[in-house]
Design a protein around this motif. Structure first.
Motif: not given
Length: 123
Positions: A4-6, A12-16, A80-86, A105-106
């Motif tokens: 998996i490519l992140v 901080v988000n990467m580490e988690l 998609a992994l994002t803080a956009h939650s609109m 947050p995940i």
């Protein structure tokens, strides 16, 4: 083993994300921006890509567009992994070529299931 490519610029988000995926038994390659990610996909075949949409230098939708235009990478599933939650963001990311959307947050419980599901259905 699934690779998996992140693609995530926030350390901080990467580490988690990497820690979670590795704890599930996946092999993870990190990329801090889109340019690094596009180089990584030339070096190695990935089973799945988790893509932050808000990235420095080149935003996630541009990275996604380049991945989908390239014959070698167009079939790699991208979430998609994002803080956009609109409202409507998930549909926009799916329309752009993502197979799913995970908001930050995940939620670690649904995260594991989504990853497993998409790896099983795409391979």
């Amino acid at each position: 083993m699934c690779d998996i490519l992140v693609i995530e610029d926030n350390p901080v988000n990467m580490e988690l994300t990497v820690d979670l995926l590795e704890s599930y038994g996946y092999k993870v390659t990190p990329a801090e921006d889109g340019f690094i990610a596009l180089d990584k996909v030339k070096e190695k075949k990935f089973n799945l890509i988790l893509l932050d949409i808000q990235l420095p230098k080149m935003d996630g939708l541009e990275v996604l567009s380049r991945l989908k235009e390239d014959e070698a990478t167009k079939d790699i599933p991208v979430i998609a992994l994002t803080a956009h939650s609109m409202r409507g963001d998930d549909e926009r990311f799916i329309a752009a070529g993502c197979i799913d959307y995970i908001s930050k947050p995940i939620d670690i419980h649904s995260f594991k299931e989504k990853i497993r599901y998409h790896l099983e259905t795409s391979n």
